[in-house]
Design a protein around this motif. Structure first.
Motif, PDB file in Angstrom:
ATOM      1  N   PHE A  65       8.632   4.771  -1.676  1.00 17.97           N
ATOM      2  CA  PHE A  65       8.412   3.785  -0.618  1.00 17.97           C
ATOM      3  C   PHE A  65       8.858   2.424  -1.145  1.00 17.97           C
ATOM      4  N   ASN A  91       2.718   1.097   3.055  1.00 16.40           N
ATOM      5  CA  ASN A  91       2.474   2.467   2.588  1.00 16.40           C
ATOM      6  C   ASN A  91       1.703   2.510   1.274  1.00 16.40           C
ATOM      7  N   VAL A 144      -1.949   1.916   2.150  1.00 13.22           N
ATOM      8  CA  VAL A 144      -2.581   3.105   2.738  1.00 13.22           C
ATOM      9  C   VAL A 144      -2.944   4.104   1.636  1.00 13.22           C
ATOM     10  N   ASP A 186       4.075  -0.494   9.770  1.00 18.29           N
ATOM     11  CA  ASP A 186       4.823  -1.125   8.682  1.00 18.29           C
ATOM     12  C   ASP A 186       5.794  -2.159   9.261  1.00 18.29           C
ATOM     13  N   GLN A 240      10.394   6.208   5.561  1.00 18.97           N
ATOM     14  CA  GLN A 240       9.135   5.476   5.644  1.00 18.97           C
ATOM     15  C   GLN A 240       8.913   4.804   6.989  1.00 18.97           C
ATOM     16  N   PRO A 285       5.054   6.584  10.215  1.00 17.40           N
ATOM     17  CA  PRO A 285       3.766   6.364   9.543  1.00 17.40           C
ATOM     18  C   PRO A 285       3.180   7.626   8.913  1.00 17.40           C
ATOM     19  N   VAL A 342       3.528   8.509   4.695  1.00 18.65           N
ATOM     20  CA  VAL A 342       2.559   8.195   3.641  1.00 18.65           C
ATOM     21  C   VAL A 342       1.367   9.146   3.705  1.00 18.65           C
ATOM     22  N   HIS A 382       2.311  12.136   1.829  1.00 23.27           N
ATOM     23  CA  HIS A 382       2.191  11.864   0.389  1.00 23.27           C
ATOM     24  C   HIS A 382       0.737  12.038  -0.061  1.00 23.27           C
ATOM     25  N   CYS A 385      -1.601   9.529  13.636  1.00 24.96           N
ATOM     26  CA  CYS A 385      -1.479   8.081  13.552  1.00 24.96           C
ATOM     27  C   CYS A 385      -1.775   7.496  14.919  1.00 24.96           C
TER      28      CYS A 385
END
Length: 155
Positions: free
Chosen positions: A29, A35, A38, A66, A90, A93, A96, A99, A112
């Protein structure tokens, strides 16, 4: 996410990330702190949680998302400049959240939303419908982030 007392949910852990502290970098990112913010607040909350639970949903609430990366991409497009491939990744949303799910071994649904009340409703619905045993609800606004790990039951 003020006033988290909500019927049908129990708070298992909470965490905050203040506006005056930069979150640690997050591999994959770039450009923006959104990100990493978060991921950092999610990590703090999950570290404070009572034991792991893979069946945990992730719900991200942010009214603008973002915005720094979006503005960067818009400027590059306006100027006819090349936009790096990581910005495509990225710009979603959920990236992340993927991840976070991979890092922590979470297997629940991912959502989201742009409103805190909708986030709480989603958390309540995910638990009530049996889609997840827990919900990690992350709210990002104004450079600050709050995470709350919720489960069924009452406080």
């Amino acid at each position: 996410m003020n006033g988290l007392a909500t019927p049908g949910l129990r708070v298992l852990a909470t965490a905050e990330w203040p506006a005056d502290a930069a979150p640690p970098r997050l591999a994959g990112f770039v450009h923006s702190e959104f990100n990493p913010l978060v991921a950092a607040v999610a990590g703090r909350c999950l570290e404070a949680a009572p034991g792991p639970e893979p069946d945990t949903a992730l719900v991200l609430v942010s009214d603008v998302g973002d915005i720094d990366s979006a503005a960067h991409v818009a400027r590059a497009v306006d100027q006819g400049a090349r936009v790096g491939p990581l910005f495509f990744f990225q710009s979603v949303p959920n990236a992340v959240l993927g991840h976070i799910a991979a890092k922590w071994g979470l297997t629940g649904p991912v959502s989201c939303l742009c409103d805190s009340a909708a986030g709480l409703d989603a958390a309540r619905g995910l638990v009530a419908d049996g889609d997840a045993l827990r919900v990690l609800l992350i709210d990002v606004s104004g450079g600050t982030a709050t995470a709350v790990l919720l489960s069924g039951g009452t406080a």
